[in-house]
Design an enzyme around this catalytic site. Structure first.
Site, PDB file in Angstrom:
ATOM      1  N   ARG A  19       0.834  -1.211   0.000  1.00 18.18           N
ATOM      2  CA  ARG A  19       0.000   0.000   0.000  1.00 18.18           C
ATOM      3  C   ARG A  19       0.866   1.259   0.000  1.00 18.18           C
ATOM      4  O   ARG A  19       0.468   2.290  -0.536  1.00 18.18           O
ATOM      5  CB  ARG A  19      -0.965  -0.005   1.188  1.00 18.18           C
ATOM      6  CG  ARG A  19      -0.303  -0.131   2.541  1.00 18.18           C
ATOM      7  CD  ARG A  19      -1.301  -0.131   3.674  1.00 18.18           C
ATOM      8  NE  ARG A  19      -0.680  -0.469   4.940  1.00 18.18           N
ATOM      9  CZ  ARG A  19      -1.110  -0.060   6.119  1.00 18.18           C
ATOM     10  NH1 ARG A  19      -2.173   0.728   6.192  1.00 18.18           N
ATOM     11  NH2 ARG A  19      -0.514  -0.433   7.228  1.00 18.18           N
ATOM     12  N   SER A  46      -4.580   4.821   5.909  1.00 20.69           N
ATOM     13  CA  SER A  46      -4.473   3.400   5.567  1.00 20.69           C
ATOM     14  C   SER A  46      -4.096   3.185   4.112  1.00 20.69           C
ATOM     15  O   SER A  46      -3.407   2.225   3.776  1.00 20.69           O
ATOM     16  CB  SER A  46      -5.795   2.688   5.865  1.00 20.69           C
ATOM     17  OG  SER A  46      -6.054   2.647   7.247  1.00 20.69           O
ATOM     18  N   GLU A  67     -18.662   5.112  -0.145  1.00 14.54           N
ATOM     19  CA  GLU A  67     -17.909   4.524  -1.251  1.00 14.54           C
ATOM     20  C   GLU A  67     -18.659   4.575  -2.578  1.00 14.54           C
ATOM     21  O   GLU A  67     -18.054   4.821  -3.640  1.00 14.54           O
ATOM     22  CB  GLU A  67     -17.541   3.074  -0.914  1.00 14.54           C
ATOM     23  CG  GLU A  67     -16.572   2.932   0.238  1.00 14.54           C
ATOM     24  CD  GLU A  67     -17.231   2.912   1.609  1.00 14.54           C
ATOM     25  OE1 GLU A  67     -16.527   2.743   2.620  1.00 14.54           O
ATOM     26  OE2 GLU A  67     -18.479   3.063   1.665  1.00 14.54           O
ATOM     27  N   PHE A  92     -14.451  -2.813   0.408  1.00 11.24           N
ATOM     28  CA  PHE A  92     -15.342  -1.690   0.118  1.00 11.24           C
ATOM     29  C   PHE A  92     -15.198  -1.204  -1.321  1.00 11.24           C
ATOM     30  O   PHE A  92     -16.111  -0.606  -1.882  1.00 11.24           O
ATOM     31  CB  PHE A  92     -15.053  -0.529   1.078  1.00 11.24           C
ATOM     32  CG  PHE A  92     -15.046  -0.924   2.529  1.00 11.24           C
ATOM     33  CD1 PHE A  92     -15.933  -1.873   3.016  1.00 11.24           C
ATOM     34  CD2 PHE A  92     -14.147  -0.349   3.403  1.00 11.24           C
ATOM     35  CE1 PHE A  92     -15.929  -2.233   4.355  1.00 11.24           C
ATOM     36  CE2 PHE A  92     -14.128  -0.713   4.749  1.00 11.24           C
ATOM     37  CZ  PHE A  92     -15.025  -1.653   5.226  1.00 11.24           C
ATOM     38  N   ARG A 176      -1.866  -4.963   3.005  1.00 10.13           N
ATOM     39  CA  ARG A 176      -1.561  -4.241   4.238  1.00 10.13           C
ATOM     40  C   ARG A 176      -0.196  -4.551   4.838  1.00 10.13           C
ATOM     41  O   ARG A 176       0.485  -3.643   5.307  1.00 10.13           O
ATOM     42  CB  ARG A 176      -2.643  -4.565   5.277  1.00 10.13           C
ATOM     43  CG  ARG A 176      -2.390  -3.963   6.640  1.00 10.13           C
ATOM     44  CD  ARG A 176      -3.381  -4.512   7.658  1.00 10.13           C
ATOM     45  NE  ARG A 176      -3.298  -3.843   8.953  1.00 10.13           N
ATOM     46  CZ  ARG A 176      -4.006  -4.185  10.017  1.00 10.13           C
ATOM     47  NH1 ARG A 176      -4.849  -5.192   9.941  1.00 10.13           N
ATOM     48  NH2 ARG A 176      -3.881  -3.529  11.141  1.00 10.13           N
TER      49      ARG A 176
END
Length: 324
Positions: A19, A46, A67, A92, A176
């Site tokens: 990420r 994030s 979203e 999402f 992540r």
């Protein structure tokens, strides 16, 4: 999780999350092209979009936990010539907004870049509700959609820059956890062009995302057993590099696929379909076996759900025996 040593060609000096590769790539893409804009659904930190926001505050849009609205806004921005990058968790980015993506983006081929972090099992402790494992299948079925799953920080950064220059909708999937950085920082990313990581003759291992590193670890174990494994990084699932698949399997005679995704709908299915239509050969698939995940560390979950290096080794041994 047991530790293994990788072949010398792929030793690493640091681990960085993919990420962060997206975040750094987005910043660079923004510097290159003032039409690049960022949209985020309340997850700026994030998604590592903070540097882009700081550098280009007038080109960053925080839409909140909305979203579906984010996808609609992005689709509209393309009409004015903008190149929108949307950012939120993979769950999402796809499951929550599939209708908006289908109707507003894919149907009309809008130039929206759907960038999805925290994909697969390695989201970890947040558990099954956030560990989407169906997203690649959902997105690759959409007409006009390009689907990319890079393997480390460097490749994710390069892919992010590349999709800014690509005309049409893209789904970019990344993760992540901090992961080994093992590809060259200056390696060109070519959409739809697979990369041969290791030359081999007995079995081909097709992998993407975090599973490329797992395949590299498996290759060394296989080498100790006298088995020569070829590793192909299929970072682009759609359009698929069918020629690379066929060229390799015509040499090795069998294949293993390795992905952090459901066994249905992902890389394995795409490879098997290609071989069935063009060059029938035995295939074993290392993937999540039609189940949801659970809470745990990334390493624990990869092991429990059969995505470790030894699982790839076992699949390779099995598919070689089928070939014989």
């Amino acid at each position: 999780m047991k530790s293994y040593l990788a072949v010398a060609k792929f030793t690493f000096s640091e681990k960085k999350d993919t990420r962060s590769g997206f975040g750094d790539g987005l910043l660079e893409a923004g510097k290159k092209n003032d039409k690049v804009v960022g949209l985020c659904a309340d997850l700026t930190g994030s998604l590592k979009m903070g540097d882009f926001k700081k550098e280009f505050p007038e080109r960053f849009f925080q839409v909140g936990i909305a979203e579906a609205n984010m996808i609609g806004l992005a689709a509209g921005m393309t009409i004015g010539g903008k190149i929108p990058f949307t950012g939120t968790f993979a769950n999402f980015s796809t499951g929550r907004v599939y209708d908006q993506i289908r109707q507003s983006v894919a149907y009309s081929g809008k130039n929206v870049k759907i960038c999805a972090s925290h994909a697969g099992l390695t989201l970890g402790e947040d558990g099954a509700t956030h560990q989407i494992l169906e997203d690649v299948g959902m997105m690759k079925m959409l007409p006009h959609m390009t689907v990319i799953v890079p393997c480390d920080y460097n490749q994710t950064k390069a892919a992010t820059i590349a999709i800014a220059e690509h005309e049409g909708p893209v789904y970019l999937r990344f993760g992540r956890p901090k992961w080994p950085v093992f590809t060259p920082a200056d390696e060109k990313f070519e959409i739809g062009k697979a990369i041969k990581m290791v030359e081999g003759s007995d079995v081909t291992i097709f992998a993407n995302g975090h599973m490329v590193w797992q395949a590299i670890l498996a290759e060394e174990i296989l080498a100790e057993k006298g088995i020569s494994a070829e590793i192909i990084n299929i970072h682009t699932i759609k359009p698929l590099d069918t020629q690379a698949i066929l060229d390799s399997v015509k040499k090795t005679g069998c294949a293993v696929t390795a992905e952090e995704h459901q066994i249905n709908g992902g890389l394995g299915e795409s490879v098997a379909t290609t071989l069935t239509a063009n060059y029938p050969a035995p295939v074993e698939m290392v993937a999540v076996q039609d189940s949801f995940g659970e809470s745990g560390t990334p390493e624990e979950l990869l092991e429990k759900y059969g995505l470790g290096p030894n699982d790839i080794v076992e699949a390779a041994l099995k598919v070689i025996s089928r070939k014989k």
